[in-house]
Design an enzyme around this catalytic site. Sequence first.
Site, mmCIF file in Angstrom:
data_model
loop_
_atom_site.group_PDB
_atom_site.id
_atom_site.type_symbol
_atom_site.label_atom_id
_atom_site.label_comp_id
_atom_site.label_asym_id
_atom_site.label_seq_id
_atom_site.Cartn_x
_atom_site.Cartn_y
_atom_site.Cartn_z
ATOM 1 N N SER A 155 0.824 -1.191 0.000
ATOM 2 C CA SER A 155 0.000 0.000 0.000
ATOM 3 C C SER A 155 0.872 1.261 0.000
ATOM 4 O O SER A 155 1.720 1.409 -0.871
ATOM 5 C CB SER A 155 -0.935 -0.046 1.214
ATOM 6 O OG SER A 155 -1.877 0.978 1.149
ATOM 7 N N ASP A 185 -8.282 -4.756 -6.743
ATOM 8 C CA ASP A 185 -8.087 -3.599 -5.874
ATOM 9 C C ASP A 185 -8.329 -2.333 -6.680
ATOM 10 O O ASP A 185 -7.647 -2.084 -7.667
ATOM 11 C CB ASP A 185 -6.651 -3.626 -5.330
ATOM 12 C CG ASP A 185 -6.299 -2.390 -4.527
ATOM 13 O OD1 ASP A 185 -7.216 -1.657 -4.106
ATOM 14 O OD2 ASP A 185 -5.088 -2.161 -4.321
ATOM 15 N N HIS A 236 -6.350 -5.527 -2.119
ATOM 16 C CA HIS A 236 -5.298 -4.553 -1.821
ATOM 17 C C HIS A 236 -4.241 -5.145 -0.889
ATOM 18 O O HIS A 236 -3.059 -4.897 -1.054
ATOM 19 C CB HIS A 236 -5.957 -3.326 -1.186
ATOM 20 C CG HIS A 236 -5.034 -2.179 -0.979
ATOM 21 N ND1 HIS A 236 -4.469 -1.493 -2.026
ATOM 22 C CD2 HIS A 236 -4.566 -1.597 0.145
ATOM 23 C CE1 HIS A 236 -3.698 -0.524 -1.536
ATOM 24 N NE2 HIS A 236 -3.728 -0.578 -0.226
#
Length: 481
Positions: free
Chosen positions: A199, A405, A458
């Site tokens: 991330s 994602d 994600h």
Amino acid sequence: MTKMFSSNLLRRICCRSLPSLLGTIVVLWFCSSQVLVAMAAAGTKVGYLPRVIQEQPLPFELETGYIGVGESEDIQLFYYFVKSESNPSDDPIVVWVSGGPGCSSFFAMTQEIGPLIMDLPKNVSVLPTFSLNPYSWTKVASFVYLDLPVGTGFSYAKSAKNYTSDTLEASNHGAEFIRKWLIDYPEYQSNSFYVGGDSYSGTLIPMFAQAISNGNDAMLKPAINFKGYLLGNGVTHFSEHDYTYQFALGYGLISEEFAEKSYDDCIRNPDKKPFFTKCQLDMVQFLMLTFVNNAAYILDTSCLAKNGAEDVISGKAFVPTKRFNGVNANIFNRYLLCRSDLIAAQYVNVESVQEALHVKKGSIDHWEQCRGDLPYNNNVRDSMQYHANLSTKGYRSLIYNGDRDLFIPSLSAEAWTKSLNYSIIDDWRPWFVNNQIVGYTRTFSNNMTYAKIKGSGHLAPSVTPLQCFAMFKRWISYEKL
Ligand SMILES: *[C@@H]1O[C@H](CO)[C@@H](O)[C@H](O)[C@H]1NC(C)=O
Ligand SMILES: *[C@@H]1O[C@H](CO)[C@@H](O)[C@H](O)[C@H]1NC(C)=O
Ligand SMILES: *[C@@H]1O[C@H](CO)[C@@H](O)[C@H](O)[C@H]1NC(C)=O
Ligand SMILES: *[C@@H]1O[C@H](CO)[C@@H](O)[C@H](O)[C@H]1NC(C)=O
Ligand SMILES: *[C@@H]1O[C@H](CO)[C@@H](O)[C@H](O)[C@H]1NC(C)=O
């Protein structure tokens, strides 16, 4: 179609909601080698943790500790060191930084790639228990889960003003951390080192890697036997969200006409007025069309959907999912995803837990899984230069993306890995687990492997733990995916 474009609105909403949604998401200044010799005690063994594996002694080796970095070691970085369950004296060591910025790597250790899995409490007011993760990446490598930047998790600064840092400083703190950690643990000075994260860490990790590499070039001691880095659904240049439209169209979340119209409103023919432009109105519509899905994993429903948040908080939305069910192993659970910050914080703020973790009393007020108010200047918006520089040095890298994602679409990683202009040495092909296609991969001549994980999100290892463990194990062992 379709050329993509960016939206400040979407960008703002994405990045703001990352930490809560995910229950989380060079002027080099080096310490001199004299400073290095002068310090600290090694980490302390954690033999037991409350509510973990039915109160049994931990069946893996965990040590925690602090390393002081920066001027007068004012910044105290906290880490969890989990030794490899195979052969810790030879296995590689990965220093892992969860995203955010400001998310504690406790998340990675207990909800993602680490030895523990936070169980779903049957009642929100009751503390969670933890069980063992059969797909822990620590089965094949040692991990140092690091709370970085300062202010994250249990990392703190002795003087209040030193809580402020930026991406470059945090990277340098990280590199200084590893060198000092190696002084505390001289027996690991010849092990291979990697840094990794997901991330937000897509920005920090390449800079962290470059800080390590620069330190080695400057002959700082001890040298780090640095091999490379890995990134999961990492932010790379903040134009990622340009690909969000293409992705949403590709997965049928928006219509071709709407995609065309938005492209027109935002790129071809943008309004000149400052507010409520056609483009911004399109963005609002886009969010309404797509965010009823969980943006971090579009196959799931949203934490933000109508009644979703309340139902989740009240426990009405509690849907137990079966874990570790063969190939379909799935630790993903919407309740955990939406509320893991709250559940984890209830646990970690218990005094006996902090005592077991050897946290210094009074060092922080309140532990949060993701700290939204960090005085951190997220000032580097593009890490492409760092990837390019690291490539010329021959470091290995694994760039992996869950393909469902909406925050960081895999399309974006496919584009930027290619745009480094290295030749492809193993072209796009499926990769397999138990004879099933679980994704697609390609490898470039800069030792960069891209891996897409089919049907994942994600935080891919939380959604597809079996696949991601197989991926990591093969890559870290220099095998083909
Ligand atoms: C931390 O604070 C001290 C005292 O205020 C200051 O002298 C020092 O430069 C600061 N260190 C860093 C790394 O900012
Ligand atoms: C949840 O736990 C709290 C505290 O133990 C208790 O007061 C409450 O009744 C419980 N709720 C349910 C639905 O069991
Ligand atoms: C990449 O390396 C070049 C050459 O060493 C250097 O001039 C440049 O500053 C580096 N880029 C970044 C972003 O550090
Ligand atoms: C990276 O690739 C080059 C060329 O294929 C190779 O010589 C080098 O050993 C590789 N580096 C690592 C760390 O594998
Ligand atoms: C890759 O090649 C393209 C087209 O020649 C060029 O525009 C781009 O700057 C190159 N990228 C890098 C990182 O050198």
